[in-house]
Design a protein around this motif. Structure first.
Motif, PDB file in Angstrom:
ATOM      1  N   VAL A  97       0.853  -1.204   0.000  1.00 30.12           N
ATOM      2  CA  VAL A  97       0.000   0.000   0.000  1.00 30.12           C
ATOM      3  C   VAL A  97       0.880   1.241   0.000  1.00 30.12           C
ATOM      4  O   VAL A  97       2.001   1.209   0.510  1.00 30.12           O
ATOM      5  CB  VAL A  97      -0.933   0.032   1.236  1.00 30.12           C
ATOM      6  CG1 VAL A  97      -1.876  -1.154   1.214  1.00 30.12           C
ATOM      7  CG2 VAL A  97      -0.133   0.073   2.525  1.00 30.12           C
ATOM      8  N   PRO A  98       0.412   2.352  -0.598  1.00 28.15           N
ATOM      9  CA  PRO A  98       1.162   3.615  -0.493  1.00 28.15           C
ATOM     10  C   PRO A  98       1.265   4.059   0.973  1.00 28.15           C
ATOM     11  O   PRO A  98       0.313   3.927   1.749  1.00 28.15           O
ATOM     12  CB  PRO A  98       0.330   4.586  -1.318  1.00 28.15           C
ATOM     13  CG  PRO A  98      -0.471   3.735  -2.241  1.00 28.15           C
ATOM     14  CD  PRO A  98      -0.773   2.481  -1.459  1.00 28.15           C
ATOM     15  N   VAL A  99       2.421   4.590   1.309  1.00 28.00           N
ATOM     16  CA  VAL A  99       2.660   5.038   2.694  1.00 28.00           C
ATOM     17  C   VAL A  99       3.094   6.510   2.665  1.00 28.00           C
ATOM     18  O   VAL A  99       4.044   6.878   1.958  1.00 28.00           O
ATOM     19  CB  VAL A  99       3.720   4.186   3.388  1.00 28.00           C
ATOM     20  CG1 VAL A  99       3.986   4.715   4.792  1.00 28.00           C
ATOM     21  CG2 VAL A  99       3.295   2.733   3.423  1.00 28.00           C
ATOM     22  N   PHE A 100       2.370   7.374   3.441  1.00 28.95           N
ATOM     23  CA  PHE A 100       2.708   8.810   3.543  1.00 28.95           C
ATOM     24  C   PHE A 100       3.888   8.985   4.497  1.00 28.95           C
ATOM     25  O   PHE A 100       4.056   8.214   5.468  1.00 28.95           O
ATOM     26  CB  PHE A 100       1.514   9.613   4.051  1.00 28.95           C
ATOM     27  CG  PHE A 100       0.473   9.875   2.993  1.00 28.95           C
ATOM     28  CD1 PHE A 100       0.602  10.957   2.149  1.00 28.95           C
ATOM     29  CD2 PHE A 100      -0.622   9.017   2.841  1.00 28.95           C
ATOM     30  CE1 PHE A 100      -0.346  11.200   1.169  1.00 28.95           C
ATOM     31  CE2 PHE A 100      -1.570   9.255   1.871  1.00 28.95           C
ATOM     32  CZ  PHE A 100      -1.432  10.349   1.027  1.00 28.95           C
ATOM     33  N   LYS A 101       4.709   9.974   4.237  1.00 32.44           N
ATOM     34  CA  LYS A 101       5.828  10.267   5.120  1.00 32.44           C
ATOM     35  C   LYS A 101       5.340  10.723   6.502  1.00 32.44           C
ATOM     36  O   LYS A 101       5.993  10.492   7.506  1.00 32.44           O
ATOM     37  CB  LYS A 101       6.721  11.338   4.496  1.00 32.44           C
ATOM     38  CG  LYS A 101       7.518  10.853   3.301  1.00 32.44           C
ATOM     39  CD  LYS A 101       8.444  11.948   2.786  1.00 32.44           C
ATOM     40  CE  LYS A 101       9.272  11.436   1.607  1.00 32.44           C
ATOM     41  NZ  LYS A 101      10.195  12.472   1.081  1.00 32.44           N
ATOM     42  N   LYS A 102       4.172  11.432   6.498  1.00 34.04           N
ATOM     43  CA  LYS A 102       3.587  11.876   7.762  1.00 34.04           C
ATOM     44  C   LYS A 102       2.129  11.452   7.791  1.00 34.04           C
ATOM     45  O   LYS A 102       1.425  11.533   6.788  1.00 34.04           O
ATOM     46  CB  LYS A 102       3.648  13.404   7.909  1.00 34.04           C
ATOM     47  CG  LYS A 102       5.036  13.983   8.019  1.00 34.04           C
ATOM     48  CD  LYS A 102       4.938  15.514   8.168  1.00 34.04           C
ATOM     49  CE  LYS A 102       6.303  16.157   8.237  1.00 34.04           C
ATOM     50  NZ  LYS A 102       6.191  17.647   8.359  1.00 34.04           N
ATOM     51  N   GLN A 124       2.432  20.292   0.728  1.00 33.36           N
ATOM     52  CA  GLN A 124       2.625  19.214  -0.249  1.00 33.36           C
ATOM     53  C   GLN A 124       2.766  17.909   0.518  1.00 33.36           C
ATOM     54  O   GLN A 124       3.665  17.751   1.347  1.00 33.36           O
ATOM     55  CB  GLN A 124       3.858  19.458  -1.132  1.00 33.36           C
ATOM     56  CG  GLN A 124       4.046  18.397  -2.204  1.00 33.36           C
ATOM     57  CD  GLN A 124       5.234  18.692  -3.100  1.00 33.36           C
ATOM     58  OE1 GLN A 124       6.079  19.524  -2.770  1.00 33.36           O
ATOM     59  NE2 GLN A 124       5.307  18.014  -4.247  1.00 33.36           N
ATOM     60  N   VAL A 125       1.840  16.984   0.253  1.00 34.73           N
ATOM     61  CA  VAL A 125       1.908  15.670   0.887  1.00 34.73           C
ATOM     62  C   VAL A 125       2.743  14.747  -0.002  1.00 34.73           C
ATOM     63  O   VAL A 125       2.856  14.964  -1.223  1.00 34.73           O
ATOM     64  CB  VAL A 125       0.495  15.100   1.120  1.00 34.73           C
ATOM     65  CG1 VAL A 125      -0.291  15.987   2.076  1.00 34.73           C
ATOM     66  CG2 VAL A 125      -0.257  14.944  -0.187  1.00 34.73           C
ATOM     67  N   ASP A 126       3.311  13.707   0.627  1.00 35.92           N
ATOM     68  CA  ASP A 126       4.206  12.830  -0.134  1.00 35.92           C
ATOM     69  C   ASP A 126       4.030  11.397   0.361  1.00 35.92           C
ATOM     70  O   ASP A 126       4.100  11.133   1.566  1.00 35.92           O
ATOM     71  CB  ASP A 126       5.648  13.284   0.042  1.00 35.92           C
ATOM     72  CG  ASP A 126       6.618  12.483  -0.824  1.00 35.92           C
ATOM     73  OD1 ASP A 126       6.143  11.857  -1.793  1.00 35.92           O
ATOM     74  OD2 ASP A 126       7.816  12.503  -0.513  1.00 35.92           O
ATOM     75  N   ALA A 127       3.748  10.493  -0.556  1.00 38.28           N
ATOM     76  CA  ALA A 127       3.601   9.071  -0.223  1.00 38.28           C
ATOM     77  C   ALA A 127       4.449   8.234  -1.178  1.00 38.28           C
ATOM     78  O   ALA A 127       4.716   8.637  -2.321  1.00 38.28           O
ATOM     79  CB  ALA A 127       2.129   8.663  -0.315  1.00 38.28           C
ATOM     80  N   THR A 128       4.885   7.061  -0.705  1.00 38.33           N
ATOM     81  CA  THR A 128       5.699   6.146  -1.531  1.00 38.33           C
ATOM     82  C   THR A 128       5.061   4.757  -1.537  1.00 38.33           C
ATOM     83  O   THR A 128       4.313   4.401  -0.620  1.00 38.33           O
ATOM     84  CB  THR A 128       7.129   6.045  -0.992  1.00 38.33           C
ATOM     85  OG1 THR A 128       7.091   5.585   0.368  1.00 38.33           O
ATOM     86  CG2 THR A 128       7.823   7.400  -1.079  1.00 38.33           C
ATOM     87  N   ASP A 129       5.369   3.986  -2.595  1.00 37.14           N
ATOM     88  CA  ASP A 129       4.845   2.617  -2.720  1.00 37.14           C
ATOM     89  C   ASP A 129       6.016   1.717  -3.079  1.00 37.14           C
ATOM     90  O   ASP A 129       6.769   1.997  -4.023  1.00 37.14           O
ATOM     91  CB  ASP A 129       3.772   2.567  -3.802  1.00 37.14           C
ATOM     92  CG  ASP A 129       2.967   1.274  -3.763  1.00 37.14           C
ATOM     93  OD1 ASP A 129       3.560   0.195  -3.618  1.00 37.14           O
ATOM     94  OD2 ASP A 129       1.717   1.371  -3.903  1.00 37.14           O
ATOM     95  N   ALA A 130       6.171   0.678  -2.330  1.00 39.68           N
ATOM     96  CA  ALA A 130       7.323  -0.235  -2.524  1.00 39.68           C
ATOM     97  C   ALA A 130       7.194  -1.078  -3.779  1.00 39.68           C
ATOM     98  O   ALA A 130       8.186  -1.699  -4.217  1.00 39.68           O
ATOM     99  CB  ALA A 130       7.471  -1.138  -1.292  1.00 39.68           C
ATOM    100  N   ASP A 131       6.013  -1.155  -4.365  1.00 39.40           N
ATOM    101  CA  ASP A 131       5.847  -1.922  -5.580  1.00 39.40           C
ATOM    102  C   ASP A 131       6.528  -1.222  -6.751  1.00 39.40           C
ATOM    103  O   ASP A 131       6.939  -0.063  -6.655  1.00 39.40           O
ATOM    104  CB  ASP A 131       4.359  -2.137  -5.882  1.00 39.40           C
ATOM    105  CG  ASP A 131       3.693  -3.016  -4.833  1.00 39.40           C
ATOM    106  OD1 ASP A 131       4.344  -3.954  -4.364  1.00 39.40           O
ATOM    107  OD2 ASP A 131       2.525  -2.714  -4.450  1.00 39.40           O
TER     108      ASP A 131
END
Length: 778
Positions: free
Chosen positions: A239-244, A263-270
């Motif tokens: 799942v996408p994960v937000f930094k905060k 500015q929000v920021d999320a990452t996805d390990a896929d």
């Protein structure tokens, strides 16, 4: 039985605490009531008259009324009982929203004298609202490979009630794969989260139907539900994960449109499409937020597309979802909290709580004229308001409480100088830059009777011809009064006084409305020459004020009296029918003297004599000014023994008045012989000469004494007459006229009163008899 007793104890305690709270509030100087919301119209809040220390008569006479700072008139006063009543439906949630305390501030205004009371009514919440979910149905997509323990945020229910009546608990319908957990948020808030308790198997069950129930703390509790549909998906196991999990940002309310807030920021390990992320607002985001905020789906930037208003909302909370593009689709969630920073963008407002009533010009310093409030929608220093007045007005502002002021008199008022003040009140806030507003309040100054009527002049001189028509106008006086209304309405009158021992009201009459003075009868200058009238102007104020003026009335003489002959008079002619003169008389011989007087004065009393007819006009002449009759030539033997003269006496008036008198003269021989014989024998000393001399001396002494007595008698009589007629201005103007005939051979000294012809005749007769007595001895 025990349950009933406990209920009674609870009610008794509640009543006791309620009265204790009210008593405490009253002692502190501010009355406070507490009522539940949604009371019926007409419900009693409390006995306002009693709590404010007012009688029932004060409620009506002082026009007690209630004003609300909220603008809506939720309460009214029962004038008959003095009770504060509910006037309209009160919805606590509409008034105060989610605020823990909801207090309505009321201003109770009483007039005459103007007084302001502040009372507070606390609106207590009742459980009249159920919890509500923003979305009635929620769809979650969960991959079957999702590990147990993963949490999925759910929407929190909203309840407009507060305190114990707000949302207190959540329950989830029975399900073996999912459970419900609560997540703590700042501000003692909690949100529900769905927890995966058991691995999912799409082949066994591809869809799970759950029911989320929210309950408040009421008794009985009210509930709200939301349906949750879980779709089980294959693969895409990250799942996408937000930094905060929570982004906090502060932004000024005057930020320009287009500004980037966060500015929000999320990452996805896929990898690949499973790792590509798109940002969207949560499905339950209200439209009010969507109208002012925009989320860039690629960058996660939250931009401002509308105007922020701190006064409308000081804080915004939004949920942002990060979705990947895999299959099945996976989501990550974060929250953004936006705090709006207040700027000084609201102008302070001046509110006239009580319209100013007219203030009396003699009102003491500190009299309350009006009640004024101030308001600024900004907060902190930006919302702190100060009111100011111009320096040149006799008023001041006194702060009372909670941005309320009393407009007071601060100096003497004079309606005659300024009848109305247009007071410009300026409101300043304490923000930067400083903002201000102005409002003009009109204060009328009502009149009091502080000015007496003033005549146009302190005294008046009126000149009136005698013999005027009774009822004619003599004069019109006028007075003015600087006051207004009844205080300036003037009535005129004549103050009682005496004129020749008679009330002045018998002489004149005054019109009380216009100040015109009329004569009551005709005036005779010979009887009354001058008198005065004291007139009064009085206003209709309470107490009334007045002033006086003096009217001097001078009677002008008219030529209405003909000359009156004193000598020769009819009485004198009766005793002496003829004037005798010797035939031996030479030219210039004094035969007699005609005396006349005129009761008029001035030119009207100037007398002249003229010989109108004569037996022989060549023999006699009359002096124009003295009335002396003399011979123009020596008498001859041819002249008749009886001579008749008609003498005309005229005055100098207009029109001219005249009178005539007839003088008879007997010419006799030998009238001179006794005197010649006396003179011839005077050279011869004898006893007869001594006797004649003695007789002559005695005669002269007698005449002198008689003249002196006559003078004294006339003087005393004139003085008495003058005093009896002289309480007016001309009491000292009666004078004596002395006539000395410079051309006469005899000194005739006559004292007369001009207004009495009888006195003239008596005086002249006395003088005439004295002269005859002297002629016997010539």
């Amino acid at each position: 039985m025990t349950k009933t007793k406990g209920y009674r104890d609870w009610r008794w305690k509640a009543v006791w605490w309620h009265h204790f709270f009210l008593l405490w509030s009253t002692v502190e100087g501010q009355t406070r009531y507490g009522i539940p919301e949604e009371l019926k119209q007409g419900s009693v809040v409390g006995n306002l008259a009693k709590d404010l220390g007012l009688s029932l008569s004060d409620i009506f006479e002082r026009k007690l009324r209630v004003a609300s700072e909220a603008g809506e008139q939720y309460f009214s006063v029962d004038a008959g009982k003095g009770e504060l009543l509910v006037n309209d439906r009160i919805d606590r949630e509409a008034l105060c929203g989610q605020s823990a305390s909801c207090v309505l501030t009321l201003q109770v205004v009483a007039e005459n004298p103007l007084q302001l009371h502040r009372i507070e009514v606390e609106i207590r919440d009742i459980n009249d609202n159920s919890p509500v979910f923003l979305t009635a149905e929620r769809v979650l997509k969960v991959a079957e490979s999702t590990a147990t323990g993963v949490r999925f945020p759910l929407d929190a229910a909203q309840d407009q009630d507060v305190g114990s009546y707000s949302v207190k608990s959540y329950t989830l319908s029975k399900n073996e794969c999912f459970s419900l957990k609560m997540k703590d948020l700042p501000g003692d808030r909690q949100v529900p989260e769905l927890v995966l308790e058991k691995s999912l198997d799409r082949e066994k069950q591809s869809i799970h139907h759950l029911l989320l129930t929210a309950s408040d703390g009421g008794n009985p509790a009210k509930t709200g539900t939301s349906k949750i549909t879980v779709s089980v998906l294959d693969n895409n196991d990250n799942v996408p994960v937000f930094k905060k999990a929570l982004y906090n940002v502060s932004v000024s309310e005057n930020s320009a449109v287009g500004s980037i807030l966060v500015q929000v920021d999320a990452t996805d390990a896929d990898e690949g499409v499973n790792g590509e992320i798109e940002y969207v607002f949560a499905v339950h985001t209200p439209q009010s937020l969507l109208s002012i905020l925009k989320l860039d789906p690629t960058t996660g930037e939250v931009a401002l597309i509308g105007r922020l208003d701190y006064e409308s909302s000081a804080k915004y909370e939004i949920s942002i979802t990060a979705k990947d593009k895999g299959f099945p689709e996976m989501e990550g969630h974060c929250r953004v909290q936006i705090l709006v920073v207040d700027v000084n963008d609201n102008v302070p407002e001046i509110i006239v709580t009580s319209r100013p009533n007219p203030v009396r010009e003699n009102a003491p310093k500190g009299t309350v004229v009006a009640l004024i409030g101030a308001r600024d929608l900004d907060s902190a220093e930006n919302g702190k308001v100060t009111l100011q007045l111009p320096k040149n007005v006799p008023f001041t502002l006194k702060p009372s409480f909670s941005n309320n002021y009393e407009l007071l008199t601060n100096g003497p008022l004079d309606r005659e100088k300024v009848s109305q003040y247009n007071i410009e009140i300026t409101a300043f806030d304490s923000g930067s830059p400083r903002m201000s507003s102005k409002k003009i309040i009109s204060v009328s100054v009502s009149d009091v009777n502080d000015n007496a009527p003033v005549f146009s002049q302190p005294s008046y001189n009126v000149y009136l011809k005698e013999n005027g028509v009774p009822g004619s106008i003599l004069y019109s006086v006028s007075a003015s009064d600087l006051d207004s209304g009844e205080n300036a309405k003037i009535s005129y009158s004549i103050l009682d006084s005496k004129v020749q021992d008679v009330s002045v009201s018998s002489y004149v009459y005054m019109n009380s409305d216009n100040g015109s003075i009329y004569s009551m009868h005709s005036f005779d200058y010979e009887k009354l020459k001058v008198f005065q009238i004291v007139v009064q102007a009085k206003d209709q104020g309470s107490p009334c004020l007045s002033s006086n003026a003096t009217v001097h009335v001078f009677i002008l003489d008219q030529n209405d009296n003909a000359p009156t002959v004193i000598y020769p008079s009819s009485a004198a002619l009766g005793s002496l029918s003829h004037q005798r003169m010797p035939r031996s008389a030479k030219a210039g011989h004094l035969v007699t003297k005609v005396t006349a007087v005129d009761a008029d004065s001035g030119h009207n009393a100037w007398i002249s004599y003229r010989l109108a007819e004569a037996t022989d006009t060549s023999l006699f002449t009359v002096n124009q000014y003295t009335g002396e009759v003399r011979t123009k030539r020596a008498v001859s033997e041819q002249d008749e023994s009886s001579q008749r003269l008609l003498i005309e006496i005229k005055d100098d008036g207009e029109p001219l008045q005249s009178a005539t008198t007839t003088v008879s003269i007997l010419l006799e021989d030998g009238l001179h012989e006794p005197m010649l014989e006396l003179r011839h024998k005077a050279s011869e000393p004898s006893k007869k000469t001594g006797r004649i001399t003695l007789y002559l001396i005695l005669s002269l002494a007698s005449v002198s004494v008689l003249s002196l007595v006559t003078f004294l008698i006339l003087a005393v009589k004139c003085i008495r007459s003058s005093r009896s007629s002289g309480r007016d201005m001309m009491s000292q103007s009666q004078s004596f006229r002395s006539c000395m005939s410079p051309m006469s051979e005899y000194s005739d000294f006559t004292l007369i009163k001009p207004s009495s012809t009888t006195d003239f005749k008596e005086a002249f007769n006395n003088t005439f008899n004295n002269n005859r007595f002297l002629q016997k001895f010539e």
